[in-house]
Design an enzyme around this catalytic site. Structure first.
Site: not given
Length: 502
Positions: A338-339, A364-366
């Site tokens: 997951t991101d 959150s990698r975004v």
């Protein structure tokens, strides 16, 4: 009257011309062994993996194992009328799911059949349960926010359309509560929601359906149910069925949100099927391809590029941990796919911090790409304030003397923790989140007693709606805090504080 032979001959010829021989070759097999939802079949030499087959009593099955001299079939339904020696026929169809907007507002099983007692569903399209994930070229970066309506998530762990954000926690810590709030918050935002219940108690699934109905969210939501009493095969298929529905919406240029509740039980159902089919067990008795199972599912979530319609499928998988252990096999697998993840902590939950999000372990990698500029302006300070507060709170346990600056930081942190608490089924619009977080990060709450912060927040929203509704409208329109908006907001908060103190 005499019968003339030529007349009889011509009639027979005409009848023979009408008659066509219909020969059909069918590939069949014979059941060798049946039990625990699995059938071992001899024959079917040209069958495909994932193909639907039909047993003599009409029950359907899905081809799971292709072995040298037999085929392992997962029975999709009851096995009680299937006997050794029964004939099994090919259907030449890969397992499919009915898709389309006619499913909205309905509760269906993993094969798309309605189970809510509201009658049949008119179906025009089908999609295969297993499909190729969009390629790199077909995607575009995640940059459009998907608002959950939860202050702690939208400000510090933002989710974008097309992202995959994991929710991970022990049982009974508010995982489903977060996703229900997120679904309710999509009202009027053009996002269709799919809630996939895997191995849940039927009473829980009914409660989810009734809650969504109550808040008017069922009209844009589909529930795919594979309850704990459903066969392992149905629990295994459910997330793929939900994804097929979401993909149809995404490929039509629409936005969809899919929730898998939860993938721990999905992995267990796959382990059960694999062990019954005598596949070699690996770590924790899971088969070797357990990582691929979830990777090929979650990779199908994407934000498509504009030439393909710009649709999106956002995935929120849920994983249940045991005693907070996020380092075990399935949690680490899904974290790496997951991101980002939202980690809920049991201690925080029982301490009254709800949602019980551990900001230190959640990410959150975004990042800020999935936030409006206004939220970025207030949220940057928030994460920093909370990080410093946690550090200082741990340090002050040793009982040392504190200077005024440290005391001020602790006071600010306490109020921010209180401010991020939020009741269930109370999702907030972005403008209100931005306004209250602006008040908190800029010190307007520093002189408000901690036990009155929640009361202050509720009264503040009512005051803004009544006397300054234009501020919220401007934040929504401009999506950033301009100097004028900041000035108006400062004045509004100052005025309200005077009213609140009375």
């Amino acid at each position: 009257m005499p019968i003339r032979p030529e007349e009889v001959t011509s009639i027979i010829k005409k009848e023979l011309e009408k008659y066509k021989v219909r020969l059909r070759m069918e590939s069949t097999g014979t059941v060798l062994q049946v039990g625990d939802g699995i059938a071992l079949v001899y024959g079917l030499t040209d069958v495909m993996a994932g193909e639907l087959v039909q047993f003599a009593n009409g029950t359907m099955g899905m081809v799971f194992n292709l072995e040298e001299d037999s085929v392992g079939i997962v029975i999709l339904g009851s096995e009680k009328d299937i006997r050794e020696g029964d004939t099994v026929k090919r259907t030449d169809k890969i397992t499919q799911m009915p898709v389309g907007e006619s499913l909205l507002g309905r509760v269906v099983n993993a094969l798309g059949k309605p189970i809510d007692g509201k009658g049949d569903i008119e179906i025009h399209r089908y999609r295969p349960l297993e499909a190729r994930a969009p390629s790199v070229v077909e995607r575009q970066p995640v940059k459009e926010p998907l608002q959950t309506g939860i202050k702690a998530i939208d400000s510090m762990i933002p989710i974008g359309r097309g992202q995959r954000e994991l929710i991970i926690a022990d049982r009974q810590t508010g995982k489903t509560a977060i996703v229900l709030d997120t679904i309710i918050n999509q009202k009027g935002k053009g996002v269709h929601c799919i809630y996939v219940a895997i191995g849940q108690k039927m009473s829980n699934i009914v409660a989810v359906s009734q809650t969504l109905e109550k808040y008017g969210a069922m009209e844009y939501t589909i529930i795919v149910s594979a309850s704990s009493r459903a066969a392992a095969s149905m629990q295994y298929l459910a997330p793929y069925a939900g994804t097929a529905i979401g993909e149809e919406l995404m490929r039509s240029g629409k936005h969809a949100l899919i929730i898998y509740d939860d993938l721990s039980k999905h992995a267990q159902s796959y382990r059960q099927l694999s062990l019954l089919l005598r596949r070699p067990p690996g770590r924790e008795a899971y088969p070797g391809d357990i990582f691929y199972l979830h990777a090929r599912l979650l990779e199908r979530a994407a934000k498509l590029n504009d030439s393909l319609g710009g649709g999106s499928l956002t995935a929120i998988p849920i994983i249940e941990t045991q005693a907070g252990d996020i380092t075990s096999y399935i949690p680490t697998n899904v974290i790496s796919i997951t991101d980002g993840q939202i980690y809920l902590e049991t201690d925080l939950f029982y301490a009254g911090v709800r949602p019980a999000i551990n900001v230190g372990l959640s990410v959150s990698r975004v990042g800020g790409n999935a936030q409006t500029k206004a939220m970025k302006q207030v949220a940057g300070r928030l994460r920093l304030d909370l990080a410093q507060y946690r550090e200082l709170a741990a340090f002050t346990q040793f009982g040392s003397e504190l200077d005024k600056a440290t005391q001020a930081q602790l006071a600010r942190g306490e109020r921010m923790v209180e401010l991020l608490k939020q009741g269930q089924y109370e999702p907030l619009p972005v403008s209100k989140q931005v306004m209250i977080l602006y008040a908190g990060t800029n010190g307007f709450l520093d002189d408000i007693p901690v036990n009155k912060v929640r009361k202050f927040e509720i009264a503040f929203y009512a005051y803004i709606d009544k006397y300054h509704p234009d501020i919220g409208v401007e934040i929504d329109m401009k999506k950033e805090l301009t100097e004028d908006i900041k000035k108006n907001l400062n004045n509004a908060i100052t005025e309200f504080k005077v009213e609140f103190a009375k």
